[in-house]
Write a protein that holds these residues in place. Structure first.
Motif, PDB file in Angstrom:
ATOM      1  N   GLU A  94       0.822  -1.206   0.000  1.00 30.46           N
ATOM      2  CA  GLU A  94       0.000   0.000   0.000  1.00 30.46           C
ATOM      3  C   GLU A  94       0.862   1.264   0.000  1.00 30.46           C
ATOM      4  N   LEU A  95       1.915   1.269   0.817  1.00 32.57           N
ATOM      5  CA  LEU A  95       2.773   2.445   0.908  1.00 32.57           C
ATOM      6  C   LEU A  95       3.586   2.638  -0.374  1.00 32.57           C
ATOM      7  N   VAL A  96       4.050   1.550  -0.968  1.00 39.18           N
ATOM      8  CA  VAL A  96       4.775   1.656  -2.239  1.00 39.18           C
ATOM      9  C   VAL A  96       3.858   2.223  -3.314  1.00 39.18           C
ATOM     10  N   MET A  97       2.640   1.707  -3.406  1.00 32.64           N
ATOM     11  CA  MET A  97       1.686   2.177  -4.407  1.00 32.64           C
ATOM     12  C   MET A  97       1.351   3.654  -4.203  1.00 32.64           C
ATOM     13  N   GLN A  98       1.171   4.051  -2.966  1.00 30.87           N
ATOM     14  CA  GLN A  98       0.858   5.444  -2.661  1.00 30.87           C
ATOM     15  C   GLN A  98       2.023   6.355  -3.045  1.00 30.87           C
ATOM     16  N   THR A  99       3.235   5.894  -2.758  1.00 30.59           N
ATOM     17  CA  THR A  99       4.434   6.672  -3.097  1.00 30.59           C
ATOM     18  C   THR A  99       4.591   6.812  -4.609  1.00 30.59           C
ATOM     19  N   LEU A 100       4.487   5.702  -5.330  1.00 34.07           N
ATOM     20  CA  LEU A 100       4.640   5.737  -6.786  1.00 34.07           C
ATOM     21  C   LEU A 100       3.572   6.617  -7.430  1.00 34.07           C
ATOM     22  N   SER A 101       2.378   6.545  -6.931  1.00 35.33           N
ATOM     23  CA  SER A 101       1.278   7.336  -7.484  1.00 35.33           C
ATOM     24  C   SER A 101       1.537   8.828  -7.329  1.00 35.33           C
ATOM     25  N   HIS A 102       2.043   9.227  -6.172  1.00 37.55           N
ATOM     26  CA  HIS A 102       2.309  10.655  -5.944  1.00 37.55           C
ATOM     27  C   HIS A 102       3.491  11.156  -6.772  1.00 37.55           C
ATOM     28  N   PHE A 103       4.547  10.350  -6.839  1.00 39.68           N
ATOM     29  CA  PHE A 103       5.710  10.779  -7.618  1.00 39.68           C
ATOM     30  C   PHE A 103       5.387  10.826  -9.107  1.00 39.68           C
ATOM     31  N   LYS A 104       4.523   9.921  -9.549  1.00 46.32           N
ATOM     32  CA  LYS A 104       4.119   9.924 -10.947  1.00 46.32           C
ATOM     33  C   LYS A 104       3.396  11.229 -11.289  1.00 46.32           C
ATOM     34  N   ASN A 105       2.750  11.826 -10.299  1.00 48.33           N
ATOM     35  CA  ASN A 105       2.035  13.093 -10.482  1.00 48.33           C
ATOM     36  C   ASN A 105       2.834  14.286  -9.947  1.00 48.33           C
ATOM     37  N   ASN A 106       4.165  14.071  -9.866  1.00 42.25           N
ATOM     38  CA  ASN A 106       5.096  15.139  -9.462  1.00 42.25           C
ATOM     39  C   ASN A 106       4.760  15.734  -8.097  1.00 42.25           C
ATOM     40  N   GLU A 107       4.312  14.877  -7.198  1.00 43.19           N
ATOM     41  CA  GLU A 107       3.998  15.313  -5.839  1.00 43.19           C
ATOM     42  C   GLU A 107       4.788  14.442  -4.866  1.00 43.19           C
ATOM     43  N   SER A 108       5.784  15.059  -4.202  1.00 41.89           N
ATOM     44  CA  SER A 108       6.638  14.289  -3.297  1.00 41.89           C
ATOM     45  C   SER A 108       6.177  14.347  -1.848  1.00 41.89           C
ATOM     46  N   PHE A 110       3.136  13.895   0.850  1.00 41.39           N
ATOM     47  CA  PHE A 110       1.798  13.339   1.086  1.00 41.39           C
ATOM     48  C   PHE A 110       1.766  12.692   2.471  1.00 41.39           C
ATOM     49  N   ILE A 111       0.583  12.496   2.981  1.00 48.77           N
ATOM     50  CA  ILE A 111       0.415  11.857   4.286  1.00 48.77           C
ATOM     51  C   ILE A 111       0.211  10.362   4.059  1.00 48.77           C
ATOM     52  N   PRO A 112       1.168   9.546   4.459  1.00 47.20           N
ATOM     53  CA  PRO A 112       1.045   8.097   4.209  1.00 47.20           C
ATOM     54  C   PRO A 112      -0.079   7.463   5.019  1.00 47.20           C
ATOM     55  N   ASN A 113      -0.779   6.552   4.385  1.00 51.24           N
ATOM     56  CA  ASN A 113      -1.831   5.812   5.089  1.00 51.24           C
ATOM     57  C   ASN A 113      -1.246   4.927   6.177  1.00 51.24           C
ATOM     58  N   GLN A 114      -0.103   4.357   5.867  1.00 54.25           N
ATOM     59  CA  GLN A 114       0.544   3.455   6.803  1.00 54.25           C
ATOM     60  C   GLN A 114       1.285   4.230   7.884  1.00 54.25           C
ATOM     61  N   LYS A 115       1.027   3.860   9.138  1.00 58.69           N
ATOM     62  CA  LYS A 115       1.680   4.543  10.260  1.00 58.69           C
ATOM     63  C   LYS A 115       2.774   3.693  10.912  1.00 58.69           C
ATOM     64  N   ASP A 116       2.834   2.425  10.542  1.00 60.33           N
ATOM     65  CA  ASP A 116       3.781   1.515  11.176  1.00 60.33           C
ATOM     66  C   ASP A 116       5.231   1.900  10.844  1.00 60.33           C
ATOM     67  N   TYR A 117       6.026   2.107  11.865  1.00 62.12           N
ATOM     68  CA  TYR A 117       7.423   2.546  11.706  1.00 62.12           C
ATOM     69  C   TYR A 117       8.238   1.543  10.888  1.00 62.12           C
ATOM     70  N   PHE A 118       8.066   0.250  11.184  1.00 61.14           N
ATOM     71  CA  PHE A 118       8.865  -0.771  10.505  1.00 61.14           C
ATOM     72  C   PHE A 118       8.475  -0.892   9.031  1.00 61.14           C
ATOM     73  N   VAL A 119       7.209  -0.683   8.729  1.00 64.02           N
ATOM     74  CA  VAL A 119       6.777  -0.670   7.328  1.00 64.02           C
ATOM     75  C   VAL A 119       7.432   0.495   6.603  1.00 64.02           C
ATOM     76  N   HIS A 120       7.458   1.668   7.246  1.00 62.46           N
ATOM     77  CA  HIS A 120       8.089   2.851   6.647  1.00 62.46           C
ATOM     78  C   HIS A 120       9.563   2.597   6.360  1.00 62.46           C
ATOM     79  N   GLN A 121      10.263   2.018   7.336  1.00 63.08           N
ATOM     80  CA  GLN A 121      11.692   1.774   7.170  1.00 63.08           C
ATOM     81  C   GLN A 121      11.945   0.763   6.055  1.00 63.08           C
ATOM     82  N   GLY A 168      -3.990   6.434  -3.428  1.00 64.31           N
ATOM     83  CA  GLY A 168      -3.023   7.006  -4.357  1.00 64.31           C
ATOM     84  C   GLY A 168      -3.168   8.511  -4.413  1.00 64.31           C
ATOM     85  N   TYR A 169      -2.652   9.091  -5.464  1.00 67.21           N
ATOM     86  CA  TYR A 169      -2.702  10.538  -5.630  1.00 67.21           C
ATOM     87  C   TYR A 169      -4.162  11.007  -5.728  1.00 67.21           C
ATOM     88  N   GLN A 170      -4.577  11.795  -4.744  1.00 67.76           N
ATOM     89  CA  GLN A 170      -5.939  12.339  -4.658  1.00 67.76           C
ATOM     90  C   GLN A 170      -7.022  11.255  -4.623  1.00 67.76           C
TER      91      GLN A 170
END
Length: 322
Positions: A94-108, A110-121, A168-170
């Motif tokens: 989910e976090l990878v998809m959200q990240t790729l979607s925002h970068f694809k739309n030139n937006e670096s 965003f507020i990630p849906n995932q809050k888990d620290y280990f997932v982020h790392q 994803g983006y918006q």
């Protein structure tokens, strides 16, 4: 409450024993956050529809329930080897998809849906190793996901649930309540179908077709299904200690060590049990169990009073053919 503890994945001797005796491995720990309130609500529905009935101290599927089950496909859960870790995989995806979607739309930002620290790392490290801002990688990742979602074991409902939960983006993923309303179903049903969908895609991931997705499944499967306590007992067994000696060393009751041995035997079918029960007695226990269509210890022991309850439990744990 045995089924409640099974769904939650309680690592007790009794639950592990139930999993083994009744071949319920696929359902183990498929709903770790199940509450007693949720469980009672779903149980009451089964009573209301007359799909289950009380028989002595046991619950059984009624004739009406059996008829309802006809035509239903066997659920494709893989609880024994995933133990709820599918949610970690989903968090990463989910976090990878959200990240790729925002970068694809030139937006670096965003507020990630995932809050888990280990997932982020994990995701940060995963993306650093890849040219994730490039169209080539983004398209490749999308193609891999689409290929996986087209797997024939997935139903249309599985695909829809997975897609609707993504953000994803918006675009925000739908909540469980929104999904339940859209499908005219319960939140519990939605969550279980979602877990099944994750189990299916995790079971069918492969390096050839989904190299980048497979990396997201790192350390998701449980390679040694033994509980930590049973693992310690197994280590002492291999060193030649008796059950009584292990109980003394670990300051535990012998009954607890016996529970560990049941757990070990259920996961290691090649283990020699002759120090505890003979092959002939194993055969006798399984013959009586098959003949009487029961796994009730008392009924079997009435026919084999010379055997202990522990020996009977051990024989049943093997699931060897007679």
């Amino acid at each position: 409450m045995a089924s409640f503890y099974l769904l939650k994945g309680k690592k007790s001797g009794q639950t592990i024993q139930d999993v083994t005796y009744f071949s319920l491995h696929q359902y183990f720990s498929i709903y770790p956050k199940l509450t007693k309130e949720e469980y009672e609500v779903e149980l009451s529905k089964l009573y209301e529809y007359s799909w289950i009935e009380q028989q002595d101290t046991l619950l059984k599927v009624s004739d009406k329930g059996e008829a309802q089950l006809k035509g239903y496909k066997n659920p494709l859960f893989n609880g024994w080897l995933l133990r709820g870790n599918e949610k970690v995989f989903w968090g990463r995806l989910e976090l990878v998809m959200q990240t790729l979607s925002h970068f694809k739309n030139n937006e670096s930002r965003f507020i990630p849906n995932q809050k888990d620290y280990f997932v982020h790392q994990f995701v940060k490290s995963y993306l650093r190793e890849r040219d994730y801002k490039s169209d080539k990688f983004q398209q490749s990742f999308k193609n891999q996901l689409e290929h996986l979602l087209l797997h024939p074991s997935l139903g249309e409902n599985h695909r829809t649930l997975l897609i609707y939960r993504l953000s994803g983006y918006q675009i925000s993923g739908l909540t469980w309540d929104q999904l339940a309303m859209a499908y005219d179903s319960s939140v519990t049903d939605m969550k279980l179908q979602f877990v099944e969908a994750l189990h299916i895609i995790l079971t069918n991931l492969n390096e050839v077709d989904h190299p980048d997705l497979t990396q997201l499944a790192q350390d998701i499967f449980v390679h040694n299904p033994l509980t930590q306590s049973a693992l310690k007992t197994e280590q002492l067994l291999t060193q030649g200690y008796s059950l009584q000696e292990i109980a003394s060393i670990r300051s535990l009751k012998v009954n607890t060590i016996e529970d560990h041995l049941i757990e070990i035997a259920s996961t290691n079918k090649s283990m020699s049990l002759t120090p505890f029960i003979s092959e002939e007695d194993i055969h006798r226990v399984l013959m009586i169990s098959t003949k009487n269509k029961t796994k009730k210890l008392k009924i079997i022991r009435d026919s084999l009073p010379e055997l202990s309850y522990f020996q009977i439990r051990l024989a049943l744990a093997l699931e060897r053919s007679v």
